[in-house]
Design a protein around this motif. Structure first.
Motif, short mmCIF file in Angstrom:
data_model
loop_
_atom_site.label_atom_id
_atom_site.label_comp_id
_atom_site.label_asym_id
_atom_site.label_seq_id
_atom_site.Cartn_x
_atom_site.Cartn_y
_atom_site.Cartn_z
N ILE A 328 -20.12 10.55 -20.03
CA ILE A 328 -19.91 8.90 -20.18
C ILE A 328 -18.39 8.84 -19.61
CG2 ILE A 328 -19.62 6.94 -21.47
CD1 ILE A 328 -21.73 8.16 -23.19
N LEU A 329 -17.51 9.47 -19.98
CA LEU A 329 -16.24 9.12 -19.52
C LEU A 329 -15.93 9.86 -18.12
CD1 LEU A 329 -14.19 10.49 -22.89
CD2 LEU A 329 -14.40 8.08 -21.71
N SER A 330 -16.63 10.97 -17.64
CA SER A 330 -16.50 11.33 -16.29
C SER A 330 -16.93 10.49 -15.24
CB SER A 330 -16.74 12.80 -16.02
OG SER A 330 -18.29 12.83 -16.39
N GLY A 331 -18.03 9.56 -15.72
CA GLY A 331 -18.81 8.41 -14.89
C GLY A 331 -17.93 7.38 -14.81
N SER A 332 -17.10 7.28 -15.60
CA SER A 332 -16.56 5.86 -15.80
C SER A 332 -14.90 5.76 -15.39
CB SER A 332 -16.84 5.27 -17.14
OG SER A 332 -16.16 6.03 -18.13
N VAL A 333 -14.28 6.86 -15.82
CA VAL A 333 -12.89 6.93 -15.78
C VAL A 333 -12.42 7.23 -14.21
CG1 VAL A 333 -10.49 8.08 -16.02
CG2 VAL A 333 -12.19 7.60 -17.94
N PRO A 334 -13.24 8.27 -13.56
CA PRO A 334 -12.89 8.21 -12.13
C PRO A 334 -13.46 7.17 -11.08
CG PRO A 334 -13.47 10.21 -13.00
CD PRO A 334 -14.00 9.33 -14.21
N TRP A 335 -14.71 6.71 -11.66
CA TRP A 335 -15.17 5.45 -10.78
C TRP A 335 -13.97 4.27 -11.35
CZ3 TRP A 335 -15.67 0.21 -12.11
CH2 TRP A 335 -16.62 -0.51 -11.31
N PHE A 336 -13.42 4.33 -12.04
CA PHE A 336 -12.51 2.91 -12.20
C PHE A 336 -11.10 3.34 -11.40
CE2 PHE A 336 -8.71 1.19 -14.38
CZ PHE A 336 -8.96 -0.12 -14.38
N THR A 337 -10.67 4.65 -11.41
CA THR A 337 -9.32 4.83 -10.65
C THR A 337 -9.70 4.67 -9.12
OG1 THR A 337 -10.11 7.29 -10.45
CG2 THR A 337 -8.81 6.55 -12.35
N MET A 338 -11.07 5.21 -8.72
CA MET A 338 -11.45 5.20 -7.20
C MET A 338 -11.77 3.76 -6.77
SD MET A 338 -14.62 7.17 -5.36
CE MET A 338 -13.83 8.72 -5.01
N MET A 339 -12.63 2.97 -7.51
CA MET A 339 -12.92 1.68 -7.24
C MET A 339 -12.12 0.58 -7.53
SD MET A 339 -15.60 3.12 -5.46
CE MET A 339 -16.32 1.47 -4.84
N ILE A 340 -11.19 0.63 -8.32
CA ILE A 340 -10.35 -0.30 -8.73
C ILE A 340 -8.92 -0.04 -8.61
CG2 ILE A 340 -9.74 -2.00 -10.60
CD1 ILE A 340 -12.53 -2.26 -9.73
N VAL A 341 -8.45 0.82 -9.19
CA VAL A 341 -7.00 1.36 -9.35
C VAL A 341 -6.65 1.76 -7.73
CG1 VAL A 341 -5.35 2.90 -10.10
CG2 VAL A 341 -6.90 1.94 -11.60
N HIS A 342 -7.51 2.44 -7.10
CA HIS A 342 -7.19 2.90 -5.73
C HIS A 342 -6.96 1.69 -4.83
CE1 HIS A 342 -7.35 5.75 -2.46
NE2 HIS A 342 -7.54 4.77 -1.81
N LYS A 343 -7.85 0.51 -5.14
CA LYS A 343 -7.57 -0.39 -4.00
C LYS A 343 -6.51 -1.51 -4.54
CE LYS A 343 -12.68 -0.25 -3.23
NZ LYS A 343 -13.89 -1.30 -3.22
N ARG A 344 -6.04 -1.26 -5.48
CA ARG A 344 -4.65 -2.26 -5.99
C ARG A 344 -3.34 -1.57 -6.05
NH1 ARG A 344 -7.84 -5.52 -10.95
NH2 ARG A 344 -9.35 -6.29 -9.85
N TRP A 345 -3.30 0.01 -5.97
CA TRP A 345 -2.07 0.64 -6.11
C TRP A 345 -1.62 1.00 -4.66
CZ3 TRP A 345 -1.45 5.70 -9.59
CH2 TRP A 345 0.00 5.91 -9.89
N THR A 346 -0.57 0.61 -4.21
CA THR A 346 0.08 0.80 -2.88
C THR A 346 0.02 2.28 -2.40
OG1 THR A 346 1.32 -1.20 -3.19
CG2 THR A 346 1.88 0.07 -1.31
N LEU A 347 0.58 3.33 -3.53
CA LEU A 347 0.64 4.57 -3.08
C LEU A 347 -0.50 5.22 -2.89
CD1 LEU A 347 2.17 7.30 -3.05
CD2 LEU A 347 1.62 7.44 -5.66
#
Length: 488
Positions: A328-347
Motif C-alpha cells: 500500500i505504501l510503495s504504491g502511494s508514496v513513490p506515486w506521490f513523489t513522482m506525480m505531485i512532488v516532482h512537478k512542484r520541486w525545482t530541483l
C-alpha cells in the motif's frame, strides 16, 4: 565371477566424489543456479526489452544496448576483480580485497563468505561464517547477476542522451568504486552487516544505490533536448509489459535465492514478493484513476516495480500482512513523489531522470528498508540474520534501535553514491564527453549506432515521411497527455 569395472559416467552422480563432494546439497545448488538465471533474465532480456520499448522510437536501440552492454561488462569485471571486493577478505570495514574469481581451485570448493562470522562483544562466536552447501562457482554467478542488474537500473536515469562511450567507461568504474562498497558493507561481512542493518536482498545495495547514483549521473550528464523532454512516448507499450512481466517473475530468484539455500525462508520471501508487488500495482492504478480519471498501463508497471523494490529489503523477514501494508505504501508514496512532488520541486524538475529511477528505486528502496526495520518478525529474522534477537520496531525490545540502524545504513549508501558517482562522472568527462553531440541527440539511434529499431517499411523500404506520414514520435503536440505516469 569377476567384478564389473566402475562406470566412469556414474562418477558425476555418486556422493563422495570430486563432482559430488560430501558438502554438496544438490537441491540448494540447483535452486541457487535457477535463482541466478531468473535474475539474469530480469536484465537480459527483461530490462533490455523494457528499456527498448518504453523510450521514444529514436532511442530504442541505444537504450536496449546500454542494458546489454552493462550486463556483459559487469560479468567480466566481476570475475576478474570485483567479486572478492564484495565478498572476499576485508581490506577496509566497508571494502574487500580485490582479486580474481577464475581459478578452478577457488571455484570448485565449498562457497564461503569469509568475513561473515559474527562475534559477541566478549569475542565468542555468535553466528558462524556463511558456508552454503554448493560451490563458489554458484555463489560468484549468483552475486554477479545482482551486480549487473544494478548498473542496468541506473542506466534508466540517463537514457536518451548519455554518450555510449562514456557509459562504457562508467560501468566498470561505478561497479568497482560504488557497488562493491555497498555489497561488502551490507552482505559480505562489512561494518553494516555486523552492526545488524537489514537488507535481505538489495533494497539498499541495489535499489537505493542505483536510484541515487542514477539521479546523480543524470545531473552531470544534463537533460535531454527540450523536444524529447516534452514528448517522449513509449514506442511499444505491449513490449513494455513483456519486459515488466520478466522483471516481476524473475524477482522469485531475486528474493528467493538470497537465503543461499532452498529453505522455509526462501518460500516466505517469494510469496511476500508477489503479495507486495500486486498490492502496489493496484494502489498505483487506483490513484491514477482517482486523480487522472484513467488507468495508465505504464503507471501500473511503475507501481509493480515500486512494490518489488519495497519488499526486497524485508522479503524473508516480514509476515504476509506486513507485505500488504508495504505494498500500500510503495504504491502511494513513490506515486506521490513522482506525480505531485516532482512537478512542484525545482530541483527534481531541473534534473532529468528519464525513467524516474529516483522515485521507483531510491524512494521505494529507502521506504522498504525503513519499513523492514518496523515490521521484521523475530522468528523470521532468526532464520536469516547474523545478529541474534533481531526484530522490527512493532515487536518491541530492541526493535526501536533497528529503525535507527536502517536510517543510518540508508544514509551511508546515499552519501557514498552521491559523492563517488559525482567523482566518476567528472573524471570521465575529462576524457570522454558524458553527453552525446547535438547531432546525435537530434537524430538518435541511426547517428549513434547506424541502426534503427523499426527501420523497414514494406519490402525492405526505409522509412520516408513523405510516403508513410506521421509516426508516434511526431504526434501532434496539441494532443494533451493527462495522467500518464511516464511524463514526469
Amino acid at each position: 565371477m569377476a567384478a564389473l569395472p566402475p562406470n566412469p559416467m556414474l562418477v558425476a552422480y555418486e556422493g563422495g566424489t570430486p563432482a559430488v563432494p560430501v558438502w554438496l546439497n544438490k537441491g540448494d545448488n540447483a535452486w541457487q543456479m535457477i535463482s541466478a538465471t531468473l535474475v539474469g533474465l530480469q536484465s537480459v532480456p527483461g530490462l533490455v526489452i523494457l528499456y527498448g520499448s518504453i523510450v521514444k522510437k529514436k532511442w530504442a536501440v541505444n537504450s536496449a544496448f546500454m542494458a546489454l552492454y552493462a550486463f556483459a561488462a559487469v560479468v567480466i569485471c566481476w570475475v576478474i576483480w570485483a567479486y572478492k571486493m564484495s565478498f572476499g577478505h576485508k581490506l577496509l570495514p566497508f571494502w574487500g580485497k580485490a582479486g580474481p574469481a577464475l581459478g578452478q581451485k577457488f571455484l570448485v570448493n565449498q562457497a564461503v563468505l569469509p568475513e561473515t562470522t559474527q562475534f559477541h562483544d566478549d569475542g565468542t562466536v555468535e553466528t558462524s561464517m556463511i558456508t552454503p552447501f554448493y560451490p563458489m562457482a554458484s555463489m560468484v554467478w549468483f552475486q554477479c547477476v545482482f551486480a549487473a542488474i544494478t548498473l542496468i537500473i541506473l542506466a534508466g536515469s540517463v537514457l536518451g542522451r548519455m554518450n555510449i562511450k562514456a557509459w562504457m567507461a562508467f560501468v566498470p568504474l561505478w561497479l568497482t568504486f560504488c557497488y562493491t562498497v555497498g555489497a561488502f558493507s551490507l552482505w559480505g561481512g562489512g561494518f553494516l552487516f555486523h552492526w545488524g542493518v537489514m537488507d535481505y536482498s538489495g533494497g539498499y545495495v541495489i535499489h537505493l544505490s542505483s536510484g541515487i547514483a542514477g539521479f546523480t549521473a543524470a545531473f552531470w550528464v544534463g537533460p535531454r533536448p527540450k523536444k524529447d523532454r516534452e514528448r517522449f512516448p513509449p514506442n511499444n507499450v505491449l513490449l513494455v509489459l513483456a519486459g515488466a512481466g520478466l522483471l516481476w517473475l524473475g524477482w522469485a530468484g531475486f528474493n528467493g535465492g538470497d537465503p543461499y539455500t532452498a529453505n522455509v525462508d526462501s518460500s516466505m520471501a517469494v510469496l511476500n514478493t508477489n503479495i507486495c508487488a500486486a498490492t502496489s500495482l493496484l494502489v498505483w492504478t487506483w490513484l491514477d484513476v482517482i486523480f487522472f480519471k484513467k488507468p495508465s498501463v505504464i503507471g501500473a508497471v511503475q507501481g509493480m516495480i515500486t512494490g518489488l523494490v519495497c519488499i526486497t529489503p524485508g522479503a524473508g523477514l516480514v509476515q504476509g500482512w506486513a507485505a500488504i501494508v508495504m505494498g500500500i505504501l510503495s504504491g502511494s508514496v513513490p506515486w506521490f513523489t513522482m506525480m505531485i512532488v516532482h512537478k512542484r520541486w525545482t530541483l527534481l524538475q531541473h534534473i532529468d531522470d528519464t525513467l524516474g529511477v529516483f522515485h521507483t528505486h531510491a524512494i521505494a528502496g529507502l521506504l522498504g528498508g525503513l519499513l523492514t526495520g518496523l515490521f521484521a518478525e523475530p522468528q523470521l529474522c532468526a532464520m536469516f540474520l547474523p545478529v541474534t534477537n533481531s526484530r522490527g520496531g512493532v515487536y518491541g525490545d530492541s526493535g526501536g534501535i533497528q529503525i535507527l540502524k536502517q536510517l543510518a545504513g540508508g544514509a551511508f549508501i546515499i552519501a557514498w553514491n552521491l559523492v563517488v558517482t559525482s567523482i566518476i562522472c567528472v573524471a570521465i568527462n575529462l576524457v570522454i564527453p558524458l553527453r552525446m553531440s547535438e547531432k546525435q541527440l537530434s537524430i538518435g539511434d541511426d547517428a549513434v549506432h547506424g541502426e534503427e529499431a523499426y527501420a523497414l517499411w514494406g519490402d525492405g523500404e526505409k522509412y520516408d515521411s513523405t510516403k508513410h506520414g506521421m509516426y508516434s514520435d511526431n504526434t501532434s503536440p496539441n494532443i494533451a497527455l493527462t495522467g500518464v505516469t511516464q511524463v514526469v
